[in-house]
Design a protein around this motif. Structure first.
Motif, PDB file in Angstrom:
ATOM      1  N   LEU A  52      54.656  66.033  28.233  1.00 47.79           N
ATOM      2  CA  LEU A  52      54.131  64.715  28.570  1.00 47.79           C
ATOM      3  C   LEU A  52      52.721  64.818  29.136  1.00 47.79           C
ATOM      4  O   LEU A  52      52.447  65.639  30.008  1.00 47.79           O
ATOM      5  CB  LEU A  52      55.028  64.040  29.617  1.00 47.79           C
ATOM      6  N   VAL A  53      51.850  63.980  28.613  1.00 48.19           N
ATOM      7  CA  VAL A  53      50.512  63.813  29.164  1.00 48.19           C
ATOM      8  C   VAL A  53      50.360  62.335  29.487  1.00 48.19           C
ATOM      9  O   VAL A  53      50.548  61.485  28.615  1.00 48.19           O
ATOM     10  CB  VAL A  53      49.421  64.222  28.148  1.00 48.19           C
ATOM     11  N   ILE A  54      50.105  62.035  30.745  1.00 49.88           N
ATOM     12  CA  ILE A  54      49.730  60.671  31.118  1.00 49.88           C
ATOM     13  C   ILE A  54      48.217  60.700  31.214  1.00 49.88           C
ATOM     14  O   ILE A  54      47.649  61.489  31.967  1.00 49.88           O
ATOM     15  CB  ILE A  54      50.393  60.232  32.441  1.00 49.88           C
ATOM     16  N   TYR A  55      47.586  59.873  30.388  1.00 47.95           N
ATOM     17  CA  TYR A  55      46.143  59.945  30.220  1.00 47.95           C
ATOM     18  C   TYR A  55      45.366  59.683  31.503  1.00 47.95           C
ATOM     19  O   TYR A  55      45.715  58.803  32.290  1.00 47.95           O
ATOM     20  CB  TYR A  55      45.664  58.930  29.182  1.00 47.95           C
ATOM     21  N   ALA A  56      44.289  60.442  31.654  1.00 46.45           N
ATOM     22  CA  ALA A  56      43.305  60.166  32.695  1.00 46.45           C
ATOM     23  C   ALA A  56      42.565  58.892  32.297  1.00 46.45           C
ATOM     24  O   ALA A  56      42.452  58.570  31.106  1.00 46.45           O
ATOM     25  CB  ALA A  56      42.336  61.339  32.830  1.00 46.45           C
ATOM     26  N   ILE A  57      42.067  58.188  33.264  1.00 43.49           N
ATOM     27  CA  ILE A  57      41.454  56.878  33.043  1.00 43.49           C
ATOM     28  C   ILE A  57      40.343  56.913  31.993  1.00 43.49           C
ATOM     29  O   ILE A  57      40.209  55.994  31.191  1.00 43.49           O
ATOM     30  CB  ILE A  57      40.972  56.265  34.381  1.00 43.49           C
TER      31      ILE A  57
END
Length: 128
Positions: A52-57
């Motif tokens: 899982l990668v939760i995107y950086a802004i």
């Protein structure tokens, strides 16, 4: 939501500033969903051992544009992916966390993986 207690996290980003959050909202021409805004303020990006990668802004707008979420999944925001070709999305209004193959951003193809972003994070960001 306590992202810092999430088991299996490889790396956290430093929390996004209010200025950065407002900038993303201007790019998207939408208000960022409250739970996602809170998550970004706590950790600007998350990398988990399950892929899982939760995107950086700074990646959110580009990823939504590139994978077609803006065009084909109106009303939803892609917040991450599973590093295997599936996007993680949340609705701009309402609750839920969804996963869908990036080749089909049609909401009819979404699978719900969490009742809310807070619930999904608190339960370990489980991916099917």
């Amino acid at each position: 939501m306590n992202i810092k207690n999430l088991n299996g996290v490889i790396e956290f980003g430093t929390g996004a500033s209010e200025y950065e959050l407002q900038g993303l909202e201007r790019q998207l021409e939408e208000k960022i969903p409250c739970e996602y805004k809170f998550l970004l303020s706590q950790s600007n990006g998350v990398w988990h051992k399950n892929g899982l990668v939760i995107y950086a802004i700074e990646d959110v707008f580009e990823r939504n544009e590139t994978m077609g979420a803006i065009k084909y999944a109106a009303g939803y925001l892609a917040i991450g992916d599973d590093s295997g070709g599936r996007a993680i999305l949340v609705p701009y209004e309402g609750t839920g966390v969804y996963i869908v193959d990036q080749g089909s951003m049609d909401p009819d193809d979404f699978d719900r993986v969490g009742a809310s972003l807070t619930n999904w994070v608190n339960n370990g960001c489980v991916l099917p």
